[in-house]
Design a protein around this motif. Structure first.
Motif, PDB file in Angstrom:
ATOM      1  N   SER A 199       0.836  -1.207   0.000  1.00 24.60           N
ATOM      2  CA  SER A 199       0.000   0.000   0.000  1.00 24.60           C
ATOM      3  C   SER A 199       0.870   1.255   0.000  1.00 24.60           C
ATOM      4  O   SER A 199       1.821   1.360   0.775  1.00 24.60           O
ATOM      5  N   PRO A 200       0.562   2.227  -0.853  1.00 24.11           N
ATOM      6  CA  PRO A 200       1.330   3.482  -0.844  1.00 24.11           C
ATOM      7  C   PRO A 200       1.039   4.333   0.387  1.00 24.11           C
ATOM      8  O   PRO A 200       1.775   5.255   0.690  1.00 24.11           O
ATOM      9  N   ASP A 201      -0.048   4.018   1.092  1.00 26.91           N
ATOM     10  CA  ASP A 201      -0.375   4.718   2.331  1.00 26.91           C
ATOM     11  C   ASP A 201       0.245   3.976   3.507  1.00 26.91           C
ATOM     12  O   ASP A 201       0.370   2.747   3.501  1.00 26.91           O
ATOM     13  N   GLY A 202       0.601   4.724   4.539  1.00 25.82           N
ATOM     14  CA  GLY A 202       1.179   4.106   5.717  1.00 25.82           C
ATOM     15  C   GLY A 202       0.122   3.430   6.569  1.00 25.82           C
ATOM     16  O   GLY A 202      -0.960   3.976   6.783  1.00 25.82           O
ATOM     17  N   VAL A 203       0.428   2.232   7.058  1.00 24.08           N
ATOM     18  CA  VAL A 203      -0.469   1.502   7.957  1.00 24.08           C
ATOM     19  C   VAL A 203       0.319   1.135   9.199  1.00 24.08           C
ATOM     20  O   VAL A 203       1.409   0.562   9.109  1.00 24.08           O
ATOM     21  N   LEU A 295      -5.795   0.511  14.548  1.00 26.66           N
ATOM     22  CA  LEU A 295      -5.241   0.343  13.209  1.00 26.66           C
ATOM     23  C   LEU A 295      -5.411   1.676  12.484  1.00 26.66           C
ATOM     24  O   LEU A 295      -6.538   2.148  12.294  1.00 26.66           O
ATOM     25  N   ILE A 296      -4.315   2.291  12.098  1.00 26.12           N
ATOM     26  CA  ILE A 296      -4.346   3.661  11.570  1.00 26.12           C
ATOM     27  C   ILE A 296      -3.782   3.670  10.155  1.00 26.12           C
ATOM     28  O   ILE A 296      -2.652   3.223   9.921  1.00 26.12           O
ATOM     29  N   LEU A 297      -4.592   4.172   9.201  1.00 26.29           N
ATOM     30  CA  LEU A 297      -4.151   4.382   7.825  1.00 26.29           C
ATOM     31  C   LEU A 297      -3.684   5.833   7.709  1.00 26.29           C
ATOM     32  O   LEU A 297      -4.439   6.757   8.003  1.00 26.29           O
ATOM     33  N   THR A 298      -2.434   6.035   7.317  1.00 31.16           N
ATOM     34  CA  THR A 298      -1.823   7.367   7.297  1.00 31.16           C
ATOM     35  C   THR A 298      -1.417   7.721   5.874  1.00 31.16           C
ATOM     36  O   THR A 298      -0.766   6.929   5.192  1.00 31.16           O
ATOM     37  N   ARG A 299      -1.815   8.917   5.427  1.00 36.84           N
ATOM     38  CA  ARG A 299      -1.469   9.379   4.079  1.00 36.84           C
ATOM     39  C   ARG A 299      -0.784  10.747   4.167  1.00 36.84           C
ATOM     40  O   ARG A 299      -1.287  11.668   4.822  1.00 36.84           O
ATOM     41  N   ASP A 300       0.341  10.877   3.491  1.00 34.97           N
ATOM     42  CA  ASP A 300       1.059  12.148   3.440  1.00 34.97           C
ATOM     43  C   ASP A 300       0.303  13.095   2.504  1.00 34.97           C
ATOM     44  O   ASP A 300       0.166  12.831   1.313  1.00 34.97           O
ATOM     45  N   ILE A 301      -0.234  14.202   3.067  1.00 31.08           N
ATOM     46  CA  ILE A 301      -0.997  15.157   2.258  1.00 31.08           C
ATOM     47  C   ILE A 301      -0.246  16.483   2.133  1.00 31.08           C
ATOM     48  O   ILE A 301      -0.866  17.519   1.887  1.00 31.08           O
ATOM     49  N   SER A 302       1.072  16.430   2.303  1.00 31.09           N
ATOM     50  CA  SER A 302       1.860  17.662   2.174  1.00 31.09           C
ATOM     51  C   SER A 302       1.713  18.253   0.776  1.00 31.09           C
ATOM     52  O   SER A 302       1.555  19.469   0.614  1.00 31.09           O
ATOM     53  N   GLU A 303       1.737  17.382  -0.255  1.00 23.74           N
ATOM     54  CA  GLU A 303       1.583  17.869  -1.622  1.00 23.74           C
ATOM     55  C   GLU A 303       0.201  18.482  -1.823  1.00 23.74           C
ATOM     56  O   GLU A 303       0.054  19.511  -2.493  1.00 23.74           O
ATOM     57  N   GLN A 304      -0.806  17.835  -1.233  1.00 21.74           N
ATOM     58  CA  GLN A 304      -2.164  18.376  -1.331  1.00 21.74           C
ATOM     59  C   GLN A 304      -2.244  19.755  -0.689  1.00 21.74           C
ATOM     60  O   GLN A 304      -2.870  20.680  -1.230  1.00 21.74           O
ATOM     61  N   LYS A 305      -1.606  19.918   0.478  1.00 25.10           N
ATOM     62  CA  LYS A 305      -1.603  21.213   1.151  1.00 25.10           C
ATOM     63  C   LYS A 305      -0.883  22.259   0.308  1.00 25.10           C
ATOM     64  O   LYS A 305      -1.321  23.420   0.242  1.00 25.10           O
ATOM     65  N   ARG A 306       0.213  21.839  -0.328  1.00 25.94           N
ATOM     66  CA  ARG A 306       0.932  22.793  -1.183  1.00 25.94           C
ATOM     67  C   ARG A 306       0.088  23.195  -2.390  1.00 25.94           C
ATOM     68  O   ARG A 306       0.118  24.346  -2.831  1.00 25.94           O
ATOM     69  N   THR A 307      -0.698  22.240  -2.921  1.00 28.04           N
ATOM     70  CA  THR A 307      -1.591  22.557  -4.038  1.00 28.04           C
ATOM     71  C   THR A 307      -2.642  23.571  -3.613  1.00 28.04           C
ATOM     72  O   THR A 307      -2.956  24.517  -4.335  1.00 28.04           O
TER      73      THR A 307
END
Length: 724
Positions: A199-203, A295-307
């Motif tokens: 998964s590309p998202d962190g678990v 159980l935590i699914l983590t997604r890096d949204i730094s790019e989304q915030k920059r957008t």
């Protein structure tokens, strides 16, 4: 016990023994002559003593006499295949299940060596090896698969009877269903382990009470910048992940109190390097045998915030121009000359709201002379422009009729908006009130339009595709949440039917290309693609696909393994940014005035409209990004220009507290690149932060054809519509 009670119970047991099947209380009472309620009490006592068994038959309760089964009967009713052999391995007994399975009988087998009976299951080398080495000291077990693919567990058990010592019981138990369940469980575990690790998202899994990290996938380690061995057994506090040490406790309490199956939230996480990043989390509680975990699914949204920040910055630039412009902007139909849009500033000009004006004919709000001028000159300018004899703009003097009977003179800069085929589809006009002293730019109205992206964590879809036949071999259940289709529905469908028609050819060619490339070099190469997929409700969804080609270890078949995620929100954000930029550029690039912005932090020109080429003879690219010194050196500006000195004086006054110094109008003479002198009118507005420090200067430059006439007329104001 009372003699009467004993007699009644004996009578009841006799009836049950005689009938030899389950009967009701009413039937027992009829046969024994005992009161029905007394029979019910006796049956409860007999059931507790283990002499009868109660059965629920529909709504009725019936009873059956419990009889002891002989020991040899237990062997015969067993579904296992049981052989009894002596030390010489001669068959002494076999039960009915064994005789039925091996299609033989006790008479055919009694006294014969079990090895010469040629039962395939008992001729397996592992069984022969085990029984030949059997020692009677302990039981032995061996697991075998027969020629039909069924699995059996064979138990060898030594025992002795008074007349027959050292007997061996061979018990064959069919464990095919158990074995299949184990295989299916292993396959399912491998698939979910693949999904977890790929998964590309962190678990991450954490103990809900202590916060200790129990497990994490590579994506989570990549997001926080730690290798796996450095975080296992540690808490977020130990790793200093959160800005606040107590944040883990606060989040855990919120998740427990919300009682939701899935709890979503955003926070900032500190990586190992100390860098703070924005992440979106989706958490749920799972119950393990010895502990409860998160159980935590983590997604890096730094790019989304920059957008989002990029959109806000882009919008701020264009709103900065639009919100500080006081002129009246309108658009006309080029055939009927009826209004298709008019800005709210019309109300300040003539006293009528835009909702009222847009319903009126143009001759109702301007003087007859102005209407005659428009109907004669505009068609002429349009024809000349289409023939290439005139530029795409013109200027007209238009007089508006105010609601109080006054006549307001304006100067209109008119340009033509064309479609892709070159046809004029709108007439764009910008009218400046020249009857009042002009304040070109007003105080900046800082407003931000928030765009919330879909980060709702959806669970990504894991799938395995046959690249030759383009059919699914596997797809995870999360596809239902993403597309609405169930896995069983998708297995029956042609994938070309759910892919956007304009992408079907790409999908087919990509499958063929990937298959051929893998056969050529057998390398695992990763790919990222975007596809529009049809959902069950009939709409199309943009998905991002991360995949690679590999070979199934068991079958050797080539397959494409991929993970799909929803990127519709990202596409919408990019389209909104493009639409906003195009819309504002269409307005300002078609105006007959020069709009410009100058950043006092970088001391550079940050925007200048294309009309500068017509007014001063300079290409916008020659001016954009230049400093004052560079503009001086190229003779675009002169150090002794009075309006530059005036601007510096106004900045000092404004920062000193004089609010009236925010807006400036200066009439001056500019020099065209060719050397010609131009009468100009420039309106300046100062943009400041909360501490009154001027950060930007906004300017609107217009050529004044008759300077004396302009000086005799007072200036006015305009503003752009809120929708821009």
């Amino acid at each position: 016990m009372d003699k009467k009670i004993e007699e009644e119970r004996t009578s009841i047991l006799r009836v049950l023994d005689r009938e030899n099947f389950c009967i009701s209380i009413s039937t027992i009472a009829l046969h024994t002559g005992i009161n029905r309620h007394a029979v019910a009490r006796h049956m409860d006592s007999l059931e507790m003593l283990g002499k009868v068994r109660k059965l629920d038959v529909g709504r009725a309760k019936k009873y059956l006499l419990v009889k002891k089964i002989p020991e040899y009967g237990l062997i015969d009713i067993s579904t296992d295949f049981i052989f009894i052999v002596n030390p010489q391995l001669s068959v002494q007994y076999l039960n009915e299940s064994a005789a039925r399975h091996f299609k033989t009988s006790l008479q055919e087998c009694i006294g014969k060596d079990i090895r010469v009976l040629k039962f395939p299951l008992l001729l397996h080398r592992d069984f022969i090896k085990t029984i030949n080495s059997f020692t009677y000291e302990k039981s032995e077990k061996v697991t075998l698969q027969d020629d039909n693919g069924s699995w059996f567990e064979i138990t060898l058990l030594g025992f002795s009877l008074l007349a027959a010592p050292n007997q061996i019981a061979i018990i064959c138990t069919d464990i095919t269903d158990k074995k299949r369940a184990e295989i299916e469980l292993k396959i399912a575990q491998e698939k979910y382990i693949f999904a977890f690790r790929a998964s590309p998202d962190g678990v991450v899994m954490r103990d809900i009470e202590t916060g200790e990290i129990l497990e994490a996938n590579p994506s989570y380690c990549r997001i926080i910048g730690y290798p796996l061995h450095e975080i296992i057994g540690k808490t977020p506090v130990d790793l200093d992940l959160f800005e606040s040490p107590g944040y883990h406790t606060i989040i855990t309490q919120k998740i427990i109190q919300s009682q939701l199956a899935e709890h979503r939230y955003e926070l900032r996480v500190r990586r190992k390097s100390g860098e703070l990043i924005d992440v979106s989390c989706s958490a749920c509680i799972i119950h393990l045998p010895n502990r409860d975990c998160l159980l935590i699914l983590t997604r890096d949204i730094s790019e989304q915030k920059r957008t989002e920040e990029k959109i806000r910055t882009s919008e701020k630039l264009y709103r900065l121009l639009a919100d500080n412009t006081q002129d009246v902007i309108w658009t006309l139909d080029p055939v009927t000359f009826s209004f298709t849009y008019i800005s709210p500033s019309i109300k300040r000009l003539i006293g009528l709201s835009p909702e009222i004006v847009i319903k009126k004919k143009i001759q109702e709000i301007i003087t007859p002379e102005s209407y005659l001028r428009i109907t004669v000159k505009l068609p002429y300018f349009m024809r000349s422009h289409m023939d290439g004899r005139n530029p795409s703009y013109c200027r007209l003097r238009i007089y508006y009729s105010g609601i109080d009977g006054t006549v307001i003179p304006t100067e209109a800069a008119i340009s033509f908006v064309k479609n892709s085929t070159g046809e004029i589809i709108q007439i764009l006009g910008v009218c400046r009130d020249i009857s009042l002293h002009l304040e070109i730019l007003k105080k900046l109205r800082r407003s931000e339009q928030h765009y919330k992206l879909l980060a709702e964590s959806v669970k990504d879809v894991v799938w395995i595709l046959d690249p030759v036949y383009r059919t699914l071999r596997y797809i995870s259940p999360s596809v239902t949440k993403l597309l609405g289709w169930t896995p069983s529905e998708l297995y029956q469908m042609e994938l070309e039917d759910i892919i956007s028609p304009d992408m079907v050819d790409f999908f087919i060619s990509e499958c063929s290309r990937r298959y051929a490339l893998y056969l050529e070099n057998d390398s695992k190469q990763y790919y990222t693609n975007e596809l529009k997929i049809l959902t069950k409700n009939g709409t199309f969804l943009w998905t991002e696909i991360n995949s690679h080609t590999s070979r199934d270890e068991e079958t050797g078949a080539v397959e494409i393994i991929g993970i799909s995620r929803d990127i519709t929100d990202k596409k919408i954000l990019n389209q909104v940014l493009a639409d906003n930029e195009a819309q504002f550029k269409l307005i300002f690039n078609n105006m007959g005035d020069v709009f410009w912005t100058f950043d006092l932090t970088t001391h550079k020109v940050t925007y200048i409209s294309p009309y500068i080429l017509n007014l001063r003879g300079y290409n916008p690219n020659e001016i954009l990004g230049r400093t004052l010194d560079e503009l001086y050196s190229m003779n675009y500006l002169s150090k002794d220009d009075t309006h530059i000195l005036k601007i510096k004086e106004q900045i000092i006054k404004f920062q000193g507290g004089d609010e009236s110094a925010r807006n400036i109008r200066i009439s001056t003479i500019y020099r065209h690149r060719s050397g010609n002198l131009i009468n100009g009118d420039v309106c300046i507005s100062l943009i400041a932060d909360n501490n009154r420090n001027v950060t930007q200067i906004i300017g609107v430059l217009r050529e004044i054809s008759d300077q004396k006439d302009q000086d005799s007329l007072p200036t006015g104001s305009f503003e752009l519509p809120d929708k821009f």
